[in-house]
Write a protein that holds these residues in place. Structure first.
Motif, short mmCIF file in Angstrom:
data_model
loop_
_atom_site.label_atom_id
_atom_site.label_comp_id
_atom_site.label_asym_id
_atom_site.label_seq_id
_atom_site.Cartn_x
_atom_site.Cartn_y
_atom_site.Cartn_z
N ASN A 123 43.10 42.91 21.44
CA ASN A 123 43.58 42.79 20.07
C ASN A 123 44.87 43.58 19.87
O ASN A 123 45.53 43.43 18.85
CB ASN A 123 42.49 43.20 19.07
N THR A 392 35.87 43.54 19.35
CA THR A 392 36.82 42.97 18.43
C THR A 392 36.21 41.72 17.80
O THR A 392 35.26 41.16 18.33
CB THR A 392 38.18 42.67 19.13
N ASN A 393 36.74 41.32 16.64
CA ASN A 393 36.09 40.29 15.83
C ASN A 393 37.08 39.16 15.53
O ASN A 393 37.52 38.98 14.39
CB ASN A 393 35.61 40.99 14.54
N SER A 397 39.83 38.23 12.61
CA SER A 397 41.11 38.94 12.67
C SER A 397 42.24 38.15 13.32
O SER A 397 43.39 38.55 13.24
CB SER A 397 40.94 40.27 13.42
N ASP A 418 29.17 44.05 20.74
CA ASP A 418 29.54 44.69 19.48
C ASP A 418 28.42 45.63 19.07
O ASP A 418 27.34 45.64 19.67
CB ASP A 418 29.82 43.64 18.39
N ASP A 467 30.02 50.39 26.73
CA ASP A 467 30.69 49.22 27.31
C ASP A 467 30.95 49.38 28.81
O ASP A 467 30.82 48.41 29.55
CB ASP A 467 32.00 48.97 26.55
N THR A 581 50.32 40.10 4.86
CA THR A 581 48.94 40.60 4.90
C THR A 581 48.93 42.00 5.48
O THR A 581 49.83 42.36 6.24
CB THR A 581 48.03 39.71 5.78
N THR A 590 37.77 44.61 9.88
CA THR A 590 36.85 43.58 9.38
C THR A 590 35.59 44.22 8.77
O THR A 590 34.56 43.58 8.65
CB THR A 590 36.51 42.54 10.46
N1 MGD Z 1 46.16 38.67 8.77
C1 MGD Z 1 46.15 39.76 9.53
N2 MGD Z 1 45.40 39.80 10.62
C2 MGD Z 1 45.38 40.90 11.39
C3 MGD Z 1 46.18 42.02 11.07
C4 MGD Z 1 46.98 41.96 9.90
O1 MGD Z 1 47.71 42.90 9.54
N3 MGD Z 1 46.94 40.82 9.16
N4 MGD Z 1 46.19 43.11 11.90
C5 MGD Z 1 45.84 42.91 13.31
C6 MGD Z 1 45.60 44.20 13.96
S1 MGD Z 1 46.92 45.28 13.97
C7 MGD Z 1 44.44 44.53 14.53
S2 MGD Z 1 44.33 45.99 15.39
C8 MGD Z 1 43.31 43.60 14.51
C9 MGD Z 1 41.95 44.25 14.36
O2 MGD Z 1 41.00 43.24 14.39
P1 MGD Z 1 39.56 43.43 15.03
O3 MGD Z 1 39.67 44.07 16.36
O4 MGD Z 1 38.88 42.13 15.03
O5 MGD Z 1 38.93 44.39 13.95
P2 MGD Z 1 37.70 45.35 13.92
O6 MGD Z 1 36.99 45.08 12.65
O7 MGD Z 1 38.16 46.73 14.18
O8 MGD Z 1 36.83 44.83 15.12
C10 MGD Z 1 36.31 45.68 16.06
C11 MGD Z 1 34.91 45.24 16.39
O9 MGD Z 1 34.43 46.07 17.43
C12 MGD Z 1 33.19 46.63 17.05
N5 MGD Z 1 33.14 47.92 17.72
C13 MGD Z 1 33.50 49.13 17.26
N6 MGD Z 1 33.35 50.06 18.22
C14 MGD Z 1 32.90 49.42 19.33
C15 MGD Z 1 32.57 49.82 20.66
O10 MGD Z 1 32.66 50.98 21.01
N7 MGD Z 1 32.16 48.85 21.51
C16 MGD Z 1 32.05 47.54 21.15
N8 MGD Z 1 31.66 46.67 22.07
N9 MGD Z 1 32.32 47.15 19.89
C17 MGD Z 1 32.76 48.06 19.01
C18 MGD Z 1 33.19 46.65 15.55
O11 MGD Z 1 31.88 46.58 15.04
C19 MGD Z 1 33.99 45.38 15.20
O12 MGD Z 1 33.20 44.25 15.08
O13 MGD Z 1 43.47 42.69 13.42
C20 MGD Z 1 44.65 41.98 13.50
N10 MGD Z 1 44.62 40.91 12.51
#
Ligand code: MGD
Ligand code: MGD
Ligand code: SF4
Ligand code: MO
Length: 888
Positions: A123, A392-393, A397, A418, A467, A581, A590
């Protein structure tokens, strides 16, 4: 586990130290150099996220609970079979900056060294890829030359595309303190007026995506004004003349630059003059720069100005890319992006040979793999047939979220690891329960290259496992046990450190070879240290010395000529508005962790579309009214907020809300996926959209003890966790079902059991209908429907009654009374200070009635802002509004 334990915050890249105390409390670590004891609202609320109720506790195979052996065997067999039938490139990993460095290292080694493909992306592709690519173009390596201390000693800090006040709050407080102490100047460059602007001496609000022009204009100005000639005597980086020529072409004159960027020429000139004449200048940047189809050029346009003036890698000077996730930097160190190999090595022949020998890898990947957008496209088209998503989700995202969900459905085998259920785990064939923060053990690296330990202070619940363990078990089952024989994170870390030093001889700045000698006990006691790391003399426990600043070898550095390109998709007549956004203060991504904490929900409890009042007026959009926001990729319905902080023609929606929290689901549904040609990072901040007002026929409030989202709600809804249950804000543009189906709908929405007693209050003339479901004297749920917001009750009254005994004679009164006068947040208004629960109305009232004149006055009167300090910019904003007579 012996408490207290010192660990690191799992949220942003500031990387604050936290102490888990024996009495169960968490506090900022006074010894950690990133925060010296401070925490922001999210860090301070971490204790409230440690509830295991909603956690994933056991592996699942297609929805059926299973044991680890069965689940892991199934993953290993399927991946092995896929490799045999379709080759290694039919397998993919999509991982995350939530992972610890040790997890990340094992995932990268397994994919690139043993499965034999580089189809592992992260991500961070959505987050840091443009900075990585920009650093590599400028410095030959992904180096962040500066550090946080530079902010303390700079005279000018330029904050570009970064809402530090909400996204890196503790570092922002440091910036505010520096300004107070030494009067440093602050320029914020952001199309929106954000909370960060509260301490700005100058806020430039350029048109979305025009940063390259702004910084090209700056480079041209620096060249013309002689500021470049004052650079310290050292070989000038290559490409200066070409870069200046390109800058002059992109920004031929101040007037033209200002016109393209939509800025006042005088403001722009002021910024240029300050930059040209201030030696100690730091430029901080994050997603307004990276998440753009010109992201890499934006990064280089900024770095060019620092190279040209020699202001880099010296105290108080340099470009400083802020990392988002807790371990975005660690992922870059191990090489977790598909475009890198490992340990800051790429896919050149010598690096491939070196890494192959170090890992003794049977099948080392020899070319870059698929980047995030392409990886999911390949899953959709059938080229990737087994995909493991870790931490990541993407169903929420990723841009074009509907397409990503279709890819998850089309791909024959999806594994998701997750800690909590998400919109992605819902679409998985196999779900693996991961240990979460507080349970995991390893290291993370923050924005200033500082490696800190995350240490466990509680056991993982149920069968959840870390993990690295899952990855190692899969490697073992696939026949590579020998190469993945790790007893724990310390073994992995030592190997990672050794690889960074392997045949390095000064070629790669990323060198933590000194840490390869750590004993298990030394690893446990490791103090925060910045890379590169060498062995230092001195007391045993502090034997390692990191490098605060990395001097940039200008002989190796390069200017990059950057031409201006507008966003990949421009607004036009059909799609006249540009959608931006980003983030809000108290939510994390998320919302898997922060969404469950009522206190954090109070600051901003509904998703929204911010729109300029003039645009709203033209479109007939009312403040608080529903709007349909449509792009080429989909539609979402949101509530509009009129905001003078928006530019005309640009709207903003937060990224956090998902299908688990609201009818709109993720804004990713409508965000485009046009990517930067160099970094592959998608343009998440500029999607052309159109906005249409929706007439609202009725509004509702539902408060109930049961958690799940209302089934098949034929209306707009948002779920807001509150103490003792869930609150739903409802609104509809269609009439509610009537007669029998209306009754059925009401009892379904209330979640009423046959044993429930239903109390009904109707005032048809005012269009007000109120229902309560009572089981054994206790209030289970209540629903309020009205034509106008003013007909709805103050939410806190129903929330307070939830689960309580309601005497028979009080039941009607419960439904009849307590009108809210239109404010869903009641008397106090929306919460501003989460620590002391101070609302906006209370704040305005106190400022006026008690003549409060400063943030300190507010602190003495209401306590607001005196704990974590995250709300201080908003307190300052409230003072400003009252003074200007613009308070709501
Ligand atoms: N429209 C729009 N979209 C974006 C962004 C935006 O500004 N606008 N920003 C982007 C950016 S910069 C980012 S960083 C991404 C983030 O997007 P995602 O990575 O999808 O966001 P999180 O909700 O942090 O998802 C992390 C997931 O990992 C899980 N998790 C937490 N810790 C652990 C662990 O130790 N092990 C495991 N296996 N799981 C774990 C959490 O429960 C969660 O479901 O989104 C991006 N998407
Ligand atoms: N509260 C909170 N904090 C977080 C996170 C979170 O989810 N919640 N996530 C963390 C993560 S992973 C990340 S990556 C960081 C992100 O931290 P930030 O980058 O600060 O956050 P964003 O809100 O995504 O975007 C920053 C700003 O970029 C502006 N912007 C949009 N387009 C442009 C443009 O063309 N030019 C310029 N100059 N600016 C533009 C937006 O208006 C926005 O205010 O935050 C981290 N911290
Ligand atoms: S600033 Fe806040 S979210 Fe970021 S690391 Fe520090 S406490 Fe955690
Ligand atoms: Mo991020």
């Amino acid at each position: 586990m012996r408490l207290p334990v010192r660990t690191t915050c799992p949220y942003c890249g500031v990387g604050c130290g936290i102490v888990a105390n024996a009495d169960g409390t968490l506090a900022g670590d006074p010894q950690h150099p990133a925060n010296r004891g401070r925490l922001c609202s999210k860090g301070a609320g971490l204790g409230e996220t440690l509830d295991d109720a909603d956690r994933l506790l056991q592996p699942e195979i297609r929805g059926r609970k299973a044991g680890w052996d069965e689940a892991l065997d199934r993953v290993a067999e399927t991946v092995s079979r896929t490799i045999i039938r379709h080759g290694p490139d039919a397998v993919g990993f999509y991982v995350s900056g939530q992972l610890l460095t040790e997890d990340y290292y094992v995932a990268n080694k397994l994919m690139k060294g043993f499965i034999g493909s580089a189809n592992i992306d992260t991500n961070s592709r959505l987050c840091m890829a443009s900075s990585v690519a920009g650093h590599i173009r400028a410095f030959g390596e992904d180096i962040v030359p500066g550090c946080y201390d530079d902010i303390d000693v700079a005279d000018l800090v330029v904050v570009v595309g970064s809402n530090m006040a909400w996204c890196h709050p503790v570092l922002y407080q440091r910036l505010a303190a520096a300004k107070a102490a030494r009067g440093s100047r602050i320029v914020v460059i952001d199309p929106r007026r954000t909370a960060t602007c509260e301490i700005a001496d100058l806020h430039l609000a350029p048109r979305a995506g025009t940063d390259v022009v702004v910084f090209a204009g700056l480079l041209a100005h620096l060249a013309a004004s002689g500021a470049c000639d004052k650079a310290p005597a050292q070989p000038l980086a290559a490409g200066f003349d070409e870069a200046v020529e390109a800058a002059r072409e992109a920004a031929p004159s101040l007037a033209e630059t200002a016109s393209v960027a939509g800025l006042a020429p005088a403001d722009l000139a002021r910024f240029y003059a300050w930059f040209a004449t201030t030696e100690r200048t730091v430029t901080v940047f994050s997603q307004g720069v990276n998440q753009s189809s010109a992201g890499t050029d934006k990064v280089n346009a900024i770095i060019n100005c620092h190279l040209a003036t020699g202001r880099i890698g010296r105290p108080g000077m340099g470009p400083l890319s802020l990392t988002g996730q807790p371990n975005a930097m660690g992922g870059r160190e191990v090489g977790g992006l598909a475009s890198q190999l490992a340990a800051h090595m790429g896919f050149g022949a010598a690096d491939i040979d070196r890494v192959q020998r170090f890992w003794d890898a049977p099948r080392l990947a020899t070319r870059p793999g698929l980047k995030a957008i392409d990886l999911f496209d390949a899953a959709l088209t059938g080229n990737v047939k087994a995909l493991w998503i870790i931490g990541t989700n993407p169903a929420d995202s990723m841009p074009r979220a509907a397409r990503v969900r279709a890819a998850l459905q089309a791909c024959p085998f999806i594994v998701v690891s997750d800690c909590w259920p998400t919109d992605t785990t819902r679409l998985a064939d196999i779900v693996l329960p991961a240990a979460a923060w507080g349970e995991k053990d390893g290291t993370v690296t923050n924005s200033e290259r500082r490696i800190s330990r995350q240490r466990p202070f509680r056991p993982p619940p149920g069968a959840a496992r870390p993990d690295w363990w899952m990855l190692t078990e899969i490697a073992r089952r696939m026949g590579w046990g020998q190469a993945f024989r790790y007893r724990g994170p310390a073994d992995i870390f030592r190997e990672h450190a050794a690889l960074s030093a392997f045949e390095n001889a000064g070629r790669r700045v990323f060198d933590i070879g000194a840490l390869a000698q750590l004993s298990d006990a030394g690893y446990d006691q490791l103090q925060p240290v910045q890379w590169p790391v060498c062995i230092a003399d001195g007391p045993k426990e502090a034997r390692f010395r990191g490098r605060q600043r990395v001097p940039v070898d200008t002989a190796k550095a390069r200017f990059v000529a950057t031409a201006y390109r507008p966003p990949a998709q421009a607004a036009d007549e059909a799609w006249p508005l540009t959608l931006n956004t980003g983030r809000v203060r108290d939510q994390w991504h998320t919302m898997t962790r922060t969404g469950a904490v009522p206190r954090l929900m109070a600051h901003c409890s509904e998703p929204f579309l911010d729109i300029h009042p003039a645009d709203a007026g033209r479109l007939g959009v009312a403040d608080g009214g529903l709007v349909r926001v449509e792009s080429r990729f989909g539609t979402v319905v949101l509530r509009a907020r009129l905001s003078h902080g928006q530019r005309l023609g640009e709207v903003f929606v937060p990224m956090h809300w998902t299908d688990r929290y609201c009818s709109a689901g993720p804004v990713g549904r409508i965000v485009g996926a046009a990517a930067d040609p160099v970094s592959g990072q998608p343009e998440l901040k500029a999607t052309p959209v159109k906005v249409t007002a929706i007439a609202t026929l009725w509004r509702g409030v539902l408060v109930r003890r049961a958690a799940p989202a209302p089934p098949g709600m034929p209306c707009y809804w948002v779920r807001i966790p509150v103490a003792g249950g869930q609150l739903f804000e409802l609104a509809g543009s269609e009439p509610l079902p009537s007669g029998r189906s209306g009754e059925a709908w009401i009892s379904e929405v209330l979640g009423a059991s046959p044993a429930a007693e239903l109390v009904i209050y109707a005032d048809a003339r005012r269009g007000a209908f109120r229902y309560a479901s009572i089981v054994g004297d206790r209030l289970e749920a209540c629903l309020f429907i009205a034509r106008e917001p003013a007909g709805l009750p103050a939410r806190e009254v129903s929330i307070a009654a939830l689960g309580r005994r309601v005497a028979a004679e009080a039941r009607l009164a419960l439904l009849a009374g307590h009108d809210s006068a239109g404010s869903p947040d009641g008397e106090a208004g929306r919460t501003v200070c989460t620590c002391f629960g101070v609302g906006l109305r209370t704040l305005y009232r106190a400022i006026v009635e008690r003549r409060l004149a400063s943030v300190a006055d507010i602190g003495s009167a209401l306590q607001a802002g005196t704990n974590c300090g995250s709300c201080v910019p908003e307190l300052a904003g409230a003072l400003r509004h009252v003074k200007a007579g613009t308070a709501l």
